[in-house]
Structures are given as structure tokens and as C-alpha cells.
Scaffold this active site. Sequence first.
Site, PDB file in Angstrom:
ATOM      1  N   VAL A  66       9.078 -16.693  83.599  1.00 35.11           N
ATOM      2  CA  VAL A  66       8.343 -15.442  83.744  1.00 35.11           C
ATOM      3  C   VAL A  66       8.156 -15.162  85.231  1.00 35.11           C
ATOM      4  O   VAL A  66       7.704 -16.031  85.986  1.00 35.11           O
ATOM      5  CB  VAL A  66       6.970 -15.505  83.035  1.00 35.11           C
ATOM      6  N   GLY A 116       8.549 -21.689  80.457  1.00 28.56           N
ATOM      7  CA  GLY A 116       8.318 -22.250  79.138  1.00 28.56           C
ATOM      8  C   GLY A 116       9.612 -22.592  78.451  1.00 28.56           C
ATOM      9  O   GLY A 116      10.686 -22.608  79.063  1.00 28.56           O
ATOM     10  N   GLY A 117       9.515 -22.869  77.141  1.00 33.92           N
ATOM     11  CA  GLY A 117      10.684 -23.261  76.391  1.00 33.92           C
ATOM     12  C   GLY A 117      11.718 -22.165  76.274  1.00 33.92           C
ATOM     13  O   GLY A 117      12.893 -22.445  76.026  1.00 33.92           O
ATOM     14  N   PHE A 118      11.321 -20.893  76.452  1.00 35.30           N
ATOM     15  CA  PHE A 118      12.249 -19.788  76.283  1.00 35.30           C
ATOM     16  C   PHE A 118      12.776 -19.238  77.602  1.00 35.30           C
ATOM     17  O   PHE A 118      13.593 -18.344  77.612  1.00 35.30           O
ATOM     18  CB  PHE A 118      11.573 -18.651  75.522  1.00 35.30           C
ATOM     19  N   GLY A 119      12.292 -19.709  78.734  1.00 33.87           N
ATOM     20  CA  GLY A 119      12.782 -19.205  79.993  1.00 33.87           C
ATOM     21  C   GLY A 119      11.683 -19.102  81.027  1.00 33.87           C
ATOM     22  O   GLY A 119      10.660 -19.781  80.936  1.00 33.87           O
ATOM     23  N   LEU A 178       6.056 -16.922  87.964  1.00 34.51           N
ATOM     24  CA  LEU A 178       4.693 -17.107  87.463  1.00 34.51           C
ATOM     25  C   LEU A 178       4.570 -18.345  86.586  1.00 34.51           C
ATOM     26  O   LEU A 178       3.519 -18.971  86.526  1.00 34.51           O
ATOM     27  CB  LEU A 178       4.250 -15.882  86.652  1.00 34.51           C
ATOM     28  N   GLY A 179       5.628 -18.687  85.887  1.00 36.82           N
ATOM     29  CA  GLY A 179       5.576 -19.835  84.997  1.00 36.82           C
ATOM     30  C   GLY A 179       6.887 -20.008  84.273  1.00 36.82           C
ATOM     31  O   GLY A 179       7.801 -19.182  84.365  1.00 36.82           O
ATOM     32  N   ASP A 239       2.457 -18.774  66.320  1.00 33.99           N
ATOM     33  CA  ASP A 239       2.555 -19.613  67.533  1.00 33.99           C
ATOM     34  C   ASP A 239       1.354 -19.374  68.453  1.00 33.99           C
ATOM     35  O   ASP A 239       1.503 -19.239  69.660  1.00 33.99           O
ATOM     36  CB  ASP A 239       3.856 -19.324  68.273  1.00 33.99           C
ATOM     37  N   LYS A 272       9.677 -11.426  81.538  1.00 32.51           N
ATOM     38  CA  LYS A 272      10.026 -12.646  80.800  1.00 32.51           C
ATOM     39  C   LYS A 272      11.546 -12.666  80.610  1.00 32.51           C
ATOM     40  O   LYS A 272      12.104 -11.886  79.834  1.00 32.51           O
ATOM     41  CB  LYS A 272       9.313 -12.656  79.448  1.00 32.51           C
TER      42      LYS A 272
END
Length: 820
Positions: free
Chosen positions: A510, A505-508, A502-503, A621, A524
Site C-alpha cells: 500500500v 500485507g499478504g496481497f501486496g 505505507l505498509g 476477514d 493498494k
Amino acid sequence: MRGIRNIYHHSYTFSFLLVFFVLILFHPALSTDVNILSSTESLTISNNRTIVSRGEVFELGFFKPSARSRWYLGIWYKKVAQRTYAWFANRDNPLSTSIGTLKIFNMNLVLLDHSNNSVWSTNLSKGNVRAPVVAELRPNGNFVMRYFNNDDPSGFLWQSFDFPTDTLLPGMKLDFEKHRSGPWDGYQFSGIPEDRNLNYMVYNFTESSEEVSYTFLMTNQSIYSRLTVSSSGDFQRYTWNPPSWGWSEFWTSPTDECDLYQRCGPYTYCDVNTSPVCNCLGGFDPKNPKQWDLRDRSGGCVRTQLKCSGDGFLRLKNMKLPDTMTAIVDRVIGLKKCEERCRRDCNCTAYANMDVRSGVGCVMWSGVPVDIRNYAVGGQDLYVRLDAADLGAHKNRNRNKIIIGWSTGVSFILLMSLITLYFWKRRQKRARALATPIAIGTTLITSTFFDFRNQEYLINGMVVPRKRHFSGENDIEDLELPLMEFEAIVTATDNFSDCNKLGEGGFGIVYKGRLPDGQEIAVKRLSQMSAQGTNEFMNEVRLIAKLQHINLVRLLGCCVDDGEKILVYEYLENLSLDSHLFDKTQSSKLNWQMRYDITNGIARGLLYLHQDSRCRIIHRDLKASNILLDKDMTPKISDFGMARIFGRDETEANTRKVVGTYGYMSPEYAMDGIFSMKSDVFSFGVLLLEIISGKRNKGFYNLDRDLNLLGCVWRNWKEGRGLEIVDPVIRDFSPTFIPYEILRCIQIGLLCVQERADDRPMMSSVVLMLGSEVVAIPYPKPPGYCVGRNSVQDDSSSTTRCDYETSMVNQITMSVIDAR
């Protein structure tokens, strides 16, 4: 002869004046009143004449909507800049050409087309002609037919208020036989708690053998209000307070899934602050526990078979009363007599007060109570019949909960004191030891984050004991982890297939997944190289598992397994806000009303975190990519990895570990590590201005060399050109574009991004300003913190100053850790 001529002249003048006054008296066609149409006059499209009410609030005439080629006869607000229609005569039969005539003919108002055929008429029987008939547009917007010498409303021959279209005006009656508003409690309908305590509006409910109707009136005539039904069937109340430009939506229904009729089954109530929203009434149990656990709660709840004699009643507070189709009403007796009568009647299942103002009046239900919901504020008391044994058990449970709550609270305070003292004494000795890695099997975990004597996790399918969690920044608190097997998550995501991605980001990454029962989930999966350590991961689980609100994402489970850190959320079909807002194709689908609703939802979610949740939460955040959207475009705040718990008496805190996203961080937090609720308010202000403009605060560029979006908005707003920063998609093409409302939102956004935290409003004030047009908005001070590119040359005339500059335009959350 001169004397005779003078006498003759005076006699002629007197006769002429007499005839003139007689004509004026008996022929109102010669009247110059602009609010009246006489029997000898007509309105045509070609003569462009309109009828204006006294006070010039309403205007009647012909109009052609810009997107259509047909003509209508209607009434609109004259002083509101945005043309707003309150009534249509020929809504179902518009004129096909620009030839149309309105006149009085044979004691009727008739609308004729180009062929002189009637397309609309009042259809009155002629009756006795006692005097000339006129049509008048009243100050309240009611278009009436009456005898010219009878101004009494009871003598009106016809009135538009009896034939409403999609709008209810003050003074207009509405039949509520089939409207899902809840019973009238003396102040309001119990299903519309938002309408209570408005000092500029009063309500009237009439119930007699002749009518059942509802009306509202304005005590402040300078404020306009209207209740409308949208094309989708939603009820919406709008207010307008001169000299504003447009309307402000004060209330809408349905606002959530609990506003849907009979959302839950029998003997249940709906509550948006619980998950799932359907709950058994006190003393009742699920009819089908297995389905109930699988979140299928349509079967409702059941209770022990009643014995009639000895039954009691359980008091439920803040409820919208059940559907009254099976209810009996006694207007005379009070609440005590109501209970006695319901107790004697074995078929009576519940009762309530009819008028909460006086305590007089009784409503009793003889069937299964359905369509009940609970409000945090509003509603009224409902008394539900229970067997004596069930009632006693319920009271004992409540008593035990109170005792346990007090005991737990006292024990927790003592334990916290002992633990705090212990760690205070041992902190220096254990500083190095806590930084030593500990290996369990193939899993390497740093003891800085965990003390395994007090933890439990699912590692390689084996449960490691857990009691308490300690973090360097967070209080010690019990964790209740909804643990999930790693193998089940692998199966649900098809082994983390790229097709389900799905997407990122900076943390991994999804992923989308599907559980065996068919439920769709969002997974996630934190990267092993992620900046979010196990500490932040457990913090997110601990926080989000406690939070229940329609505008917060719901956590379904988590997994810690052999280096894997995974969170499982509810799946939200429309992904994140940034994927819509900053994409040219997708942003065209976000009209102003959708953006306004999203803004309000985010504000309410943030207010819940700051003030209404069990523990005060600072998100730290908040940004567009952390706002997820469900299938109805309802916004939900997500990603609580950097959130912090505040005590109720705490106002701010300081950290050496600055986390967040540049462009959304407040100046005091980014520079000095000081954060508070006002830090989140700053982030909300940036997000609000991004929603309005369709542009990111970071990476912003324009020809005026503004360093970022905030500087651009501030400059344009100060120069009276605030609407120039609005996304052209909604400014030029959105049918819901409301200039005044957008300018109010820009001003609110600028208030939120002021330099000093003390100058920024609390989220409670933000929600109030967004939802009410009558609330005054203070004049903002310049935004004090800008993040953007270096300008080509210094602009000494700029009213904003960049305290921090960067050329980075990515939206990855950054962590800056100072040396200890």
C-alpha cells in the site's frame, strides 16, 4: 420538704426541656441533619466533614484532585465508585493550601482561605432577616440557601442549579439560546434523535417571555443520568445504573461531521450515509458544478427564481430542521394553515410543524435554510418552497425512479432465472473450458474468473467491453467500476516510491499518493504473486463501491492494466489499528475512551454491513490490520476482497474455499467452511478482547500456559479477575479508565466468541449492549475455538480446549483451497 423538693425538681426539669425545645426550634444549628449546614456551623478541610443529601446520592465537601495540589469545594456522586463531580464552587479560584472554611456569614455562603479572605461567595444582598438561614444539599444535587422554616423552592434565596459548571443534572434548567440542538418538536430536539423513547427519562422545554429553558427528569430514580460539556466542547450524556461501577456513555455530540454547524452550504443537507456528505435539497442544483464535482461543496445549491404565485412545497423526511435565527413561530395554527400562510408570504422559504405530537404549531423560515441534516431514523418533516415547474420535475423523477425500479427488479429476476438455468445445464460441459487461459495482448487472464463476452476492463489504456461479472461463489450482478488510468496512479505515487510506502500485507503493498488536485490517496497495489486473484479483486471493487458509511473505508477508483490490479482508497492519516494497538510506543496514546470509541465504531460499521446496507455483506476477514483510522481516530473497516453477499433470507452458507486469518476465524468456518453473520461476530469478539488487552490472540504467551488470549480472558473472567487482562497502559495510567465499563466489554467479547454460532449475539444486540448500561448482558459460555502454540504439557484443569493448534504468529490472510 421532700414534696417541695420534688415539685422544685419537676419544675426545673420542665424548664430545662422547655428551653431545650425552644433552642431546637429557633436554632437549627443544633439539628443533626447531615444534609444541612446551619448559620452557626462551618465546614473545614481539617475537620473532614461533608454534607450528604437525603437518599445519599450526592455529597458536598472539600476535595483535592490527585494530580493537583489545590483544594476545591464541590458536589459529587456518593455511591458511584469512580469519583464523579457534578458542581464546583471555586473552580476558577482554588485554595492554595489545606486551610479552608465554608460558612454562612451575613446571609451569604462564603468560602474563606488560610488568610480569612473570601475566595467565593453567593454575593446576595442582605435584605430583611425574617428567620435563621441554612444551606441544604437537596436529594437532586441542588445546593441551596433558604430560611430554615421555608422549604418551598420558589422561596430559595440562592441555589447552585442557577450556576452550573460543566454538568446538567435532572431538574436543572439549561438555556438553549445558542445550543445547536435543532428546534424542539414536542418530544425532543430534532438534532438529538437518540434521546427519544427512553422510558426512564422525560424532557421538558419551556418557552415564555421570561425564559427559554430545557430540563430533563428521571422517572426511575435508581438510574442516574447527567449531561456534560467536555473540555473540547462536546456534549455527552452518561447513565449509571446501580450497582454498577461506573458510567456508560449513552449519547455524544458531535458524533460525525454532519453534527458540525453549517457543514454544508445554502440549500443543502448533510447525510453521513452519502459520499460526499453534502447534498442539494430536492429540486435544487449545485451553484458551482465544477467545484461540486471536485468535492468542494461549500458554495451550496441554487434553485429556479421563484414566481411566488403557483409555487409548491417539497416534503423532506427525517430532517434536523434549519437554524431558527430567521424563523417565525405561530403556536396556534396547524400544518395546513402553516402551508397556506407560507404560500401567501413570498419571503417564506420553508415551513415545518412545531409540535409533532399534536400537529399544532407552525415554524416558517424567511431566509436561506442552513444547517440541515438528514437522519436514517429520527428528525421530522421539512417542507421547502419550490417553483411549480421544479416541483413537477422532481415528482416526475421520483415517479420514474419507482417505475424503473420495479421494471429493473422484474427484469433482473427473469434474467437471473434464465442465466441460472443456462449455467446449470452447461456447467459440466464448460468446466474444463473455463479453466483455459486467455491471452489479450500481453495480459494473461484465466477465463475461470472472466467471460470476456460479458466483461470490460482498462487494459493498456484500451477499454474492453463489459456487461456482467460471474464468479463461482458470487451472484451475477452489474458492476460500476470507477476506472483510473495506470499512468495517473504512477504519477500520484512517484512511480511507487519506497518513500511513499505505507505498509505491506499478504496481497501486496500500500502506497501513499497525491492526485493533481491535491487530494491524498492510498493505493493498494496487488502483487502479481498475490493469493488474491482477479476474482477477489473485482469482488472487492463491486462490494465497496456500493457501501457508504462513516465506519467503512471509501473507494475512490480502481485500475486493471497489463497484469496490474490496483485499488485507490481515501487516505487515512493514522493507518491501521494494529500499528497502534500492538506497538508499545503507540499503544500508550490509546486511552480507554479512545479504545471504547473505536470499538463502537467497528460495531456500527459491521452492523451496517449485516443489516442496514443495500445488500447483506459478510466480511470474513475482520481483524486489527483491516481497521483503518482517520485523523480523528474514527475506525473504518477495509479490505473486502473476501467478503460475500447474502440474500435477505439467507442465514448461512458453505464454501470449500476457506479464507481469512487464523486467530480471528470462527470454529465452524475454519473447520467446516460454514460462515454466516455470526462468523463476523466471532471475529469482532476477538478484536474487542485484543483492544482491551493490547495483545494479539495469536502468538499469545503467559506464565499460566494459556494457549491463546481467549483462554486467558475466559479463565480470569471466571475467577473474578477480569481486570487483570486489561492493557496496563489503560489500567494504570489512563484517566478515562472505567472498571465497570471495561468488565462489560469483556463480557460482550466473550459472548461473541462462544463455540456455537447460535449462542453468539447479532451485531444489533452487540451495539445495544455497548451503548446502554441498562441492557442486561447474558452469561457467556466458554470460547470453543483456540489457535495458539502447543503448551509444554497438557493442562487437564483448563476450561478451554484447543481444536486447532499452530505455531504461526503472522497476521497474513490465508486461503485454504480443497481439491474439487
